[in-house]
Design a protein around this motif. Sequence first.
Motif, PDB file in Angstrom:
ATOM      1  N   UNK A 147      12.522   5.949  -2.559  1.00  0.00           N
ATOM      2  CA  UNK A 147      12.410   4.241  -3.118  1.00  0.00           C
ATOM      3  C   UNK A 147      12.270   4.514  -4.697  1.00  0.00           C
ATOM      4  N   UNK A 190       0.804  -1.183  -0.111  1.00  0.00           N
ATOM      5  CA  UNK A 190      -0.018  -0.073   0.078  1.00  0.00           C
ATOM      6  C   UNK A 190       0.902   1.251  -0.046  1.00  0.00           C
ATOM      7  N   UNK A 243      -0.926   7.545   1.867  1.00  0.00           N
ATOM      8  CA  UNK A 243      -0.539   8.108   3.038  1.00  0.00           C
ATOM      9  C   UNK A 243       0.913   7.786   3.543  1.00  0.00           C
ATOM     10  N   UNK A 244       1.717   6.939   2.745  1.00  0.00           N
ATOM     11  CA  UNK A 244       2.906   6.820   2.843  1.00  0.00           C
ATOM     12  C   UNK A 244       3.618   8.053   2.942  1.00  0.00           C
ATOM     13  N   UNK A 245       4.923   8.180   3.654  1.00  0.00           N
ATOM     14  CA  UNK A 245       5.675   9.286   3.756  1.00  0.00           C
ATOM     15  C   UNK A 245       6.282   9.499   2.360  1.00  0.00           C
ATOM     16  N   UNK A 278       8.738  11.406   1.481  1.00  0.00           N
ATOM     17  CA  UNK A 278      10.166  11.087   1.271  1.00  0.00           C
ATOM     18  C   UNK A 278      10.557   9.995   1.195  1.00  0.00           C
ATOM     19  N   UNK A 279       9.832   8.990   1.658  1.00  0.00           N
ATOM     20  CA  UNK A 279      10.064   7.543   1.515  1.00  0.00           C
ATOM     21  C   UNK A 279       9.658   7.235   0.051  1.00  0.00           C
TER      22      UNK A 279
END
Lengths: 84, 84
Positions: free
Chosen positions: A48, A36, A39-41, A43-44
Motif C-alpha cells: 500500500x 488500524x 498487526x496488519x500483514x 506485505x500488505x
Amino acid sequence: ETEAELLTYGSEQAYVQKCMACHGEDGISGTLQYPNIRGQKAMYIEAQLKAYRAGERLNKLMQSQAVALDDRTIKAIALYFSTR
Amino acid sequence: ETEAELLTYGSEQAYVQKCMACHGEDGISGTLQYPNIRGQKAMYIEAQLKAYRAGERLNKLMQSQAVALDDRTIKAIALYFSTR
C-alpha cells in the motif's frame, strides 16, 4: 539485513512517529476514517505504501507521506507495525 | 435499522462468508498479501468497499466482489468484521 536490524532502523526512524500521528502509537487509530495498522500483514502495508508512493492508490495525505519513503524505510515501517 | 439488526443481516449474508474465503474466518487472513480486517475501523472498511465498487481503488479481485454489494450489505460487512 536481518529483521532485527530493520526493526531497529524502523523504530529509530522519524517516519514511524509520523505514522503514529494518524494511525495511533500502537497502530490502533483514534480516527474512525483512518485504518488500524497494528498487526496488519507486513506485505500488505508495504504494497500500500508503494502504491501511494507511485500514485496507483489515490489519497493526498498518504501520498504526501509515502513519496518521501525509500524501499528500506517502507520495509521497516511495515515490519514495525505488523509486529505490534 | 439498529446495529444489532444490521449485524444479524450481515452475519446471515453469503457475502460475509465470501470475505472470509480470503480474509479469514475471524478476519485474520491466511495469505500474506491479503489484509487482516478483524477489528478494522468500520468506516474504513465501508469506504474501501465503496472505492473498489466505484473503481476509485483498483484491484480486480476486490472490484469483482464489491460491484455486487449494495450500501446496506457494505455497511453490514463493515460492521461485522469491525466487531470481530
